[in-house]
Design a protein around this motif. Structure first.
Motif, PDB file in Angstrom:
ATOM      1  N   UNK A  24       0.811  -1.217   0.000  1.00  0.00           N
ATOM      2  CA  UNK A  24       0.000   0.000   0.000  1.00  0.00           C
ATOM      3  C   UNK A  24       0.850   1.276   0.000  1.00  0.00           C
ATOM      4  N   UNK A  25       2.041   1.199   0.540  1.00  0.00           N
ATOM      5  CA  UNK A  25       2.926   2.374   0.567  1.00  0.00           C
ATOM      6  C   UNK A  25       3.645   2.518  -0.772  1.00  0.00           C
ATOM      7  N   UNK A  26       3.659   3.736  -1.289  1.00  0.00           N
ATOM      8  CA  UNK A  26       4.335   3.970  -2.569  1.00  0.00           C
ATOM      9  C   UNK A  26       5.819   3.657  -2.479  1.00  0.00           C
ATOM     10  N   UNK A  27       6.434   3.987  -1.354  1.00  0.00           N
ATOM     11  CA  UNK A  27       7.873   3.739  -1.210  1.00  0.00           C
ATOM     12  C   UNK A  27       8.188   2.252  -1.209  1.00  0.00           C
ATOM     13  N   UNK A  28       7.296   1.458  -0.649  1.00  0.00           N
ATOM     14  CA  UNK A  28       7.513   0.009  -0.623  1.00  0.00           C
ATOM     15  C   UNK A  28       7.274  -0.581  -2.010  1.00  0.00           C
ATOM     16  N   UNK A  29       6.237  -0.117  -2.689  1.00  0.00           N
ATOM     17  CA  UNK A  29       6.000  -0.592  -4.059  1.00  0.00           C
ATOM     18  C   UNK A  29       7.204  -0.304  -4.947  1.00  0.00           C
ATOM     19  N   UNK A  30       7.779   0.867  -4.796  1.00  0.00           N
ATOM     20  CA  UNK A  30       8.962   1.226  -5.588  1.00  0.00           C
ATOM     21  C   UNK A  30      10.134   0.323  -5.241  1.00  0.00           C
ATOM     22  N   UNK A  31      10.335   0.059  -3.954  1.00  0.00           N
ATOM     23  CA  UNK A  31      11.438  -0.804  -3.530  1.00  0.00           C
ATOM     24  C   UNK A  31      11.292  -2.207  -4.101  1.00  0.00           C
ATOM     25  N   UNK A  32      10.076  -2.745  -4.081  1.00  0.00           N
ATOM     26  CA  UNK A  32       9.840  -4.081  -4.629  1.00  0.00           C
ATOM     27  C   UNK A  32      10.079  -4.089  -6.131  1.00  0.00           C
ATOM     28  N   UNK A  33       9.558  -3.074  -6.838  1.00  0.00           N
ATOM     29  CA  UNK A  33       9.718  -3.022  -8.294  1.00  0.00           C
ATOM     30  C   UNK A  33      11.189  -2.945  -8.701  1.00  0.00           C
ATOM     31  N   UNK A  34      11.980  -2.189  -7.944  1.00  0.00           N
ATOM     32  CA  UNK A  34      13.389  -2.019  -8.294  1.00  0.00           C
ATOM     33  C   UNK A  34      14.256  -3.184  -7.841  1.00  0.00           C
ATOM     34  N   UNK A  35      13.755  -4.001  -6.946  1.00  0.00           N
ATOM     35  CA  UNK A  35      14.560  -5.110  -6.408  1.00  0.00           C
ATOM     36  C   UNK A  35      14.788  -6.211  -7.430  1.00  0.00           C
ATOM     37  N   UNK A  36      13.855  -6.348  -8.383  1.00  0.00           N
ATOM     38  CA  UNK A  36      13.929  -7.445  -9.337  1.00  0.00           C
ATOM     39  C   UNK A  36      13.162  -8.668  -8.901  1.00  0.00           C
ATOM     40  N   UNK A  37      12.715  -8.717  -7.632  1.00  0.00           N
ATOM     41  CA  UNK A  37      11.889  -9.832  -7.180  1.00  0.00           C
ATOM     42  C   UNK A  37      10.528  -9.755  -7.853  1.00  0.00           C
ATOM     43  N   UNK A  38       9.920 -10.903  -8.078  1.00  0.00           N
ATOM     44  CA  UNK A  38       8.588 -10.958  -8.653  1.00  0.00           C
ATOM     45  C   UNK A  38       7.584 -10.544  -7.583  1.00  0.00           C
ATOM     46  N   UNK A  39       6.697  -9.605  -7.916  1.00  0.00           N
ATOM     47  CA  UNK A  39       5.651  -9.170  -7.000  1.00  0.00           C
ATOM     48  C   UNK A  39       4.399  -9.999  -7.243  1.00  0.00           C
ATOM     49  N   UNK A  40       3.880 -10.623  -6.193  1.00  0.00           N
ATOM     50  CA  UNK A  40       2.705 -11.479  -6.282  1.00  0.00           C
ATOM     51  C   UNK A  40       1.551 -10.860  -5.507  1.00  0.00           C
ATOM     52  N   UNK A  41       0.304 -11.128  -5.921  1.00  0.00           N
ATOM     53  CA  UNK A  41      -0.827 -10.671  -5.118  1.00  0.00           C
ATOM     54  C   UNK A  41      -0.895 -11.466  -3.825  1.00  0.00           C
ATOM     55  N   UNK A  42      -1.357 -10.856  -2.775  1.00  0.00           N
ATOM     56  CA  UNK A  42      -1.494 -11.537  -1.503  1.00  0.00           C
ATOM     57  C   UNK A  42      -2.835 -12.218  -1.380  1.00  0.00           C
ATOM     58  N   UNK A  43      -2.999 -12.990  -0.318  1.00  0.00           N
ATOM     59  CA  UNK A  43      -4.265 -13.671  -0.069  1.00  0.00           C
ATOM     60  C   UNK A  43      -5.371 -12.637   0.044  1.00  0.00           C
ATOM     61  N   UNK A  44      -6.455 -12.857  -0.683  1.00  0.00           N
ATOM     62  CA  UNK A  44      -7.572 -11.929  -0.637  1.00  0.00           C
ATOM     63  C   UNK A  44      -7.495 -10.829  -1.681  1.00  0.00           C
TER      64      UNK A  44
END
Length: 225
Positions: free
Chosen positions: A127-147
């Protein structure tokens, strides 16, 4: 660039007990993609000029998914080494935190430490923009969570909010190896995988904390020294 990753045991699809495995196997990587999976002698003979990374007495398989990324990246705080607080997540350390720069820096450290456990995919929602940016730049695959919309119902590691909840960066603390792996090693697929200590007879997979190396998009991003 061609790189041949050799290991004592290669499991292309640990989630499928009927899938083939390769003793003295290898994964051939071209740039960011898997070009071949099979016995090392055969792949080495076919590609004699490929650079070889020999992981010795180890198990090589798909990287892991962390199903509890929202709690660990948006609620837990990951200390800076200069703070001398260790490298374990501080539970709820970001709850009420309004400084997005501090949240983003914490998330970047948490993601880097996840790689040290063989994590190559992490579930939100973020939900935090800073965290979304960190995940996107990390190279890890972002998955939807439960629900989440499009979610496949990934279970959390531990029980969020419950007494004794586990705040671990290692998915193998709460999941079996077959439950924790993300995807399969297939020709043409992205070269995301991890190297673990070979598990003992009678065990169903590597133990928590057993990651030796992690590869993300064909790049060696972690190697235990």
């Amino acid at each position: 660039m061609l790189t041949l990753h050799r290991a004592a045991l290669v499991l292309p699809d640990p989630a499928d007990p009927t899938a083939p495995s390769h003793v003295d196997g290898a994964v051939l990587v071209r740039d960011a993609l898997v070009e071949a999976v099979g016995p090392y002698p055969e792949l080495a003979a076919a590609q004699p000029t490929a650079r070889v990374r020999d992981w010795g007495d180890a198990l090589l398989g798909p990287g892991l998914r962390h199903p509890d990324g929202h709690r660990l990246l948006e609620r837990a705080y990951h200390p800076d080494p200069r703070e001398e607080l260790g490298d374990a997540p501080v539970p709820d350390g970001l709850v009420g935190e309004a400084d997005e720069a501090r949240c983003g820096a914490s998330a970047r450290r948490g993601l880097q430490r996840m790689l040290g456990f063989g994590v190559t995919a992490v579930a939100g929602p973020f939900e935090r923009a800073s965290v979304r940016t960190a995940v996107a730049r990390s190279g890890l695959v972002a998955l939807p969570g439960a629900g989440s919309a499009g979610s496949v119902g990934l279970p959390p590691v531990g029980l969020p909010g419950a007494a004794g909840a586990v705040w671990s960066l290692d998915p193998l603390v709460g999941l079996s190896f077959a439950e924790a792996v993300h995807g399969r090693l297939v020709v043409g697929g992205r070269a995301d995988f991890a190297v673990f200590a070979v598990f003992a007879p009678g065990e169903d997979g590597p133990r928590a904390g057993g990651c030796r190396a992690a590869v993300l998009g064909g790049r060696l991003v972690f190697r235990r020294r």
